[in-house]
Scaffold this motif. Structure first.
Motif, PDB file in Angstrom:
ATOM      1  N   GLY A 180       0.817  -1.211   0.000  1.00 50.77           N
ATOM      2  CA  GLY A 180       0.000   0.000   0.000  1.00 50.77           C
ATOM      3  C   GLY A 180       0.850   1.260   0.000  1.00 50.77           C
ATOM      4  O   GLY A 180       0.542   2.238  -0.695  1.00 50.77           O
ATOM      5  N   LEU A 181       1.925   1.241   0.785  1.00 48.87           N
ATOM      6  CA  LEU A 181       2.825   2.399   0.814  1.00 48.87           C
ATOM      7  C   LEU A 181       3.440   2.643  -0.560  1.00 48.87           C
ATOM      8  O   LEU A 181       3.523   3.793  -1.018  1.00 48.87           O
ATOM      9  CB  LEU A 181       3.932   2.172   1.846  1.00 48.87           C
ATOM     10  CG  LEU A 181       3.573   2.469   3.302  1.00 48.87           C
ATOM     11  CD1 LEU A 181       4.667   1.954   4.234  1.00 48.87           C
ATOM     12  CD2 LEU A 181       3.374   3.964   3.511  1.00 48.87           C
ATOM     13  N   VAL A 182       3.876   1.592  -1.223  1.00 47.11           N
ATOM     14  CA  VAL A 182       4.469   1.740  -2.548  1.00 47.11           C
ATOM     15  C   VAL A 182       3.447   2.295  -3.530  1.00 47.11           C
ATOM     16  O   VAL A 182       3.729   3.245  -4.288  1.00 47.11           O
ATOM     17  CB  VAL A 182       5.022   0.384  -3.046  1.00 47.11           C
ATOM     18  CG1 VAL A 182       5.393   0.460  -4.528  1.00 47.11           C
ATOM     19  CG2 VAL A 182       6.225  -0.033  -2.219  1.00 47.11           C
ATOM     20  N   ILE A 183       2.230   1.736  -3.511  1.00 48.35           N
ATOM     21  CA  ILE A 183       1.190   2.159  -4.456  1.00 48.35           C
ATOM     22  C   ILE A 183       0.833   3.628  -4.252  1.00 48.35           C
ATOM     23  O   ILE A 183       0.789   4.416  -5.210  1.00 48.35           O
ATOM     24  CB  ILE A 183      -0.061   1.281  -4.294  1.00 48.35           C
ATOM     25  CG1 ILE A 183       0.213  -0.137  -4.803  1.00 48.35           C
ATOM     26  CG2 ILE A 183      -1.259   1.888  -5.041  1.00 48.35           C
ATOM     27  CD1 ILE A 183      -0.867  -1.144  -4.458  1.00 48.35           C
ATOM     28  N   PHE A 184       0.598   4.046  -3.006  1.00 47.12           N
ATOM     29  CA  PHE A 184       0.132   5.408  -2.769  1.00 47.12           C
ATOM     30  C   PHE A 184       1.268   6.432  -2.788  1.00 47.12           C
ATOM     31  O   PHE A 184       1.030   7.615  -3.050  1.00 47.12           O
ATOM     32  CB  PHE A 184      -0.670   5.468  -1.476  1.00 47.12           C
ATOM     33  CG  PHE A 184      -2.045   4.898  -1.618  1.00 47.12           C
ATOM     34  CD1 PHE A 184      -3.065   5.648  -2.186  1.00 47.12           C
ATOM     35  CD2 PHE A 184      -2.319   3.590  -1.245  1.00 47.12           C
ATOM     36  CE1 PHE A 184      -4.335   5.118  -2.364  1.00 47.12           C
ATOM     37  CE2 PHE A 184      -3.574   3.049  -1.409  1.00 47.12           C
ATOM     38  CZ  PHE A 184      -4.591   3.815  -1.965  1.00 47.12           C
ATOM     39  N   ALA A 185       2.495   5.987  -2.540  1.00 47.29           N
ATOM     40  CA  ALA A 185       3.632   6.898  -2.730  1.00 47.29           C
ATOM     41  C   ALA A 185       3.793   7.201  -4.221  1.00 47.29           C
ATOM     42  O   ALA A 185       4.001   8.363  -4.612  1.00 47.29           O
ATOM     43  CB  ALA A 185       4.901   6.285  -2.165  1.00 47.29           C
ATOM     44  N   ILE A 186       3.683   6.175  -5.058  1.00 48.54           N
ATOM     45  CA  ILE A 186       3.766   6.386  -6.510  1.00 48.54           C
ATOM     46  C   ILE A 186       2.598   7.235  -6.988  1.00 48.54           C
ATOM     47  O   ILE A 186       2.764   8.149  -7.816  1.00 48.54           O
ATOM     48  CB  ILE A 186       3.801   5.032  -7.252  1.00 48.54           C
ATOM     49  CG1 ILE A 186       5.124   4.304  -6.947  1.00 48.54           C
ATOM     50  CG2 ILE A 186       3.643   5.231  -8.760  1.00 48.54           C
ATOM     51  CD1 ILE A 186       5.196   2.897  -7.504  1.00 48.54           C
ATOM     52  N   ALA A 187       1.384   6.979  -6.446  1.00 45.50           N
ATOM     53  CA  ALA A 187       0.217   7.789  -6.811  1.00 45.50           C
ATOM     54  C   ALA A 187       0.423   9.251  -6.442  1.00 45.50           C
ATOM     55  O   ALA A 187       0.059  10.159  -7.213  1.00 45.50           O
ATOM     56  CB  ALA A 187      -1.032   7.240  -6.116  1.00 45.50           C
ATOM     57  N   THR A 188       1.029   9.499  -5.284  1.00 48.96           N
ATOM     58  CA  THR A 188       1.312  10.879  -4.871  1.00 48.96           C
ATOM     59  C   THR A 188       2.278  11.543  -5.844  1.00 48.96           C
ATOM     60  O   THR A 188       2.100  12.715  -6.220  1.00 48.96           O
ATOM     61  CB  THR A 188       1.916  10.894  -3.456  1.00 48.96           C
ATOM     62  OG1 THR A 188       1.011  10.279  -2.545  1.00 48.96           O
ATOM     63  CG2 THR A 188       2.190  12.326  -2.995  1.00 48.96           C
ATOM     64  N   ILE A 189       3.306  10.818  -6.260  1.00 48.99           N
ATOM     65  CA  ILE A 189       4.275  11.366  -7.215  1.00 48.99           C
ATOM     66  C   ILE A 189       3.588  11.721  -8.539  1.00 48.99           C
ATOM     67  O   ILE A 189       3.790  12.810  -9.095  1.00 48.99           O
ATOM     68  CB  ILE A 189       5.409  10.353  -7.454  1.00 48.99           C
ATOM     69  CG1 ILE A 189       6.233  10.180  -6.161  1.00 48.99           C
ATOM     70  CG2 ILE A 189       6.311  10.809  -8.594  1.00 48.99           C
ATOM     71  CD1 ILE A 189       7.236   9.035  -6.230  1.00 48.99           C
ATOM     72  N   VAL A 190       2.738  10.816  -9.036  1.00 46.96           N
ATOM     73  CA  VAL A 190       2.052  11.040 -10.317  1.00 46.96           C
ATOM     74  C   VAL A 190       1.111  12.242 -10.227  1.00 46.96           C
ATOM     75  O   VAL A 190       1.151  13.143 -11.074  1.00 46.96           O
ATOM     76  CB  VAL A 190       1.281   9.770 -10.745  1.00 46.96           C
ATOM     77  CG1 VAL A 190       0.404  10.068 -11.965  1.00 46.96           C
ATOM     78  CG2 VAL A 190       2.248   8.633 -11.044  1.00 46.96           C
ATOM     79  N   VAL A 191       0.269  12.248  -9.196  1.00 54.38           N
ATOM     80  CA  VAL A 191      -0.683  13.365  -9.041  1.00 54.38           C
ATOM     81  C   VAL A 191       0.077  14.665  -8.772  1.00 54.38           C
ATOM     82  O   VAL A 191      -0.349  15.746  -9.185  1.00 54.38           O
ATOM     83  CB  VAL A 191      -1.683  13.067  -7.903  1.00 54.38           C
ATOM     84  CG1 VAL A 191      -2.649  14.231  -7.720  1.00 54.38           C
ATOM     85  CG2 VAL A 191      -2.453  11.792  -8.193  1.00 54.38           C
TER      86      VAL A 191
END
Length: 468
Positions: A331-342
């Motif tokens: 979950g941390l990996v997924i939402f850290a990447i999502a934060t970077i993209v957004v």
């Protein structure tokens, strides 16, 4: 095999396995309530500063320079408190730590109601900060030692949701209290509430895992038995104990956090805390200022910021939904990447609806990382004998980041605009993703003892690639 028979047969308490097989009952809700009540009051006190400081300036009690010092000593106290709580919690017990820090915070908050000038308030704020920083370290580490593995992620997310709601509640209470009663009453509310919770927490048991780990087996047995009887009265016959583990271990020095077995975990925990604090205090806390600098009015700025602030409880809710399904590390990996993209998309938004909606998604992703990382993953990475010192060490580094990040954010904003600030946030999140992928430890659905490495053999209890 019954718990009593297990102890008699092999001479150990087996507290971890006995707690992990318990069904969720009112006991667990009581533990969550007592832990989260203190942590909520801490969050309430942190966020009350905005309204209170504004009222102080207007009344001539303070000025902008003194307000800045007030904020600085808050973070300094929290940094000290994070380290203090870690030592106290591992040395003298979880109860000693959370009761001591809550009492410090409560007494200092009540005393703040009677200060004659701003310098006295600043001194008391430093003391309050010690209690504030300590409480947030102890809360998640203590809760995870009581909750069964199957639902531990959801329950730490509930803790995060309650703590994150401190911002909204503090703002609402300040809106009513400060204009009619004055800023001193905000400190009174926090202080009296803390003393009430301190009294109620006397009914909360010490962590049986910690008691057994330090060799206080009789107390551990009595505590686990009392918990089992309470749950059994509500739920009926308990499931069988599935494993036998002796949790008593030799005392671990602070240096064990940097041993071969623990170094990777300690660094990832520190990186998680730093990433969260840089994201929150380097970006989210500066949103009103960024909006005004971009040409919006104060009213528009506060309106957008308020809408985006709902991302804090939103992130906790997403954490609740995915913590035990997706897992903490994934979950941390997924939402850290999502934060970077957004984060790369957000600076290109110009329409009002786009600024608020994309900003809400961005803040939600940041607070999902906060929920999964700060409240769940960090304390799970450490064995019982090092849990609070490990969490406290990460907290100290995170608080240090929160003290220095605002200055770096200003420099980056003046040079590159919002894109520069988001690049800083994205950079540290990218490092976090890399650290988690290299560590390869997933804590989801596993007993705390199975996650923990052996400090004697410098090896993990199970292959990391099989965890989760």
């Amino acid at each position: 095999m019954h718990a009593k028979e297990t102890k008699v047969a092999i001479g150990i308490v087996n507290s971890g396995a006995r707690l992990d097989r318990l069904p969720i009952a009112s006991f667990h809700w009581k533990i969550l309530g007592l832990i989260s009540a203190g942590a909520f009051l801490d969050a309430f006190d942190i966020y009350l500063a905005a309204g209170a400081l504004g009222a102080m300036v207007k009344a001539g009690f303070s000025d902008l320079k003194l307000n800045a010092l007030f904020i600085s000593v808050t973070f300094l106290g929290m940094l000290i408190g994070a380290g203090f709580a870690g030592y106290l919690g591992d040395r003298f017990g979880r109860r000693s730590s959370y009761q001591t820090n809550l009492l410090i915070f409560g007494i200092a908050s009540i005393a703040a109601c009677f200060v004659p000038n701003m310098m006295w308030l600043i001194v008391l704020r430093l003391i309050m900060g010690v209690g504030l920083g300590a409480e947030l370290v102890v809360a998640a580490g203590t809760l995870c030692e009581f909750i069964p593995p199957a639902s531990r992620g959801r329950w730490t997310a509930l803790l995060a949701l309650i703590i994150n709601s401190g911002l909204l509640v503090s703002t609402a209470v300040g809106y009513v209290v400060i204009p009619h009663l004055g800023w001193r009453y905000m400190f009174a509310i926090a202080g009296v509430g803390a003393i009430i919770v301190w009294v109620l927490r006397h009914r909360m048991p010490e962590s049986p895992r910690w008691l057994e780990s330090v060799g206080r087996s009789d107390e551990a047995e009595a505590t686990v038995s009392a918990i089992e009887h309470e749950v059994q009265r509500q739920k009926g016959s308990l499931p069988p104990v599935e494993r036998i583990e002796n949790l008593e271990v030799p005392k671990a020095p602070f240096s064990a956090l940097f041993s071969h077995a623990m170094l990777g975990r300690t660094l990832v925990a520190i990186l998680t805390a730093v990433a969260v604090n840089i994201s929150v205090y380097g970006f989210v806390a500066w949103l009103p200022t960024f909006f005004v600098k971009e040409g919006l009015t104060i009213v528009q700025s506060l309106g957008f910021t308020t809408l985006m602030a709902f991302g804090a409880p939103g992130g906790a809710l997403i954490g609740f939904l995915c913590a035990d399904r997706v897992g903490r590390a994934r979950g941390l990996v997924i939402f850290a990447i999502a934060t970077i993209v957004v984060g790369f998309i957000y600076p290109n938004m110009h329409a009002g609806w786009a600024i608020s909606s994309v900003g809400f998604v961005l803040v939600t992703c940041i607070y999902t990382v906060t929920t999964l990382g700060l409240f769940a993953y960090i304390p799970e990475l450490f064995p019982t004998e090092l849990r609070l010192r490990g969490t406290g060490t990460a907290g100290v580094c995170g608080r240090a980041a929160s003290m220095t990040t605002p200055y770096l954010a200003v420099v980056l904003y003046n040079s590159f605009g919002v894109s520069g600030v988001l690049a800083m946030v994205s950079g540290v999140l990218a490092l976090l993703v890399l650290g988690i992928l290299l560590l390869r430890v997933e804590t989801n659905q596993h007993a705390l003892e199975r996650i923990s490495p052996s400090l004697d053999t410098d090896s993990d209890p199970m292959p990391a690639t099989q965890q989760g």
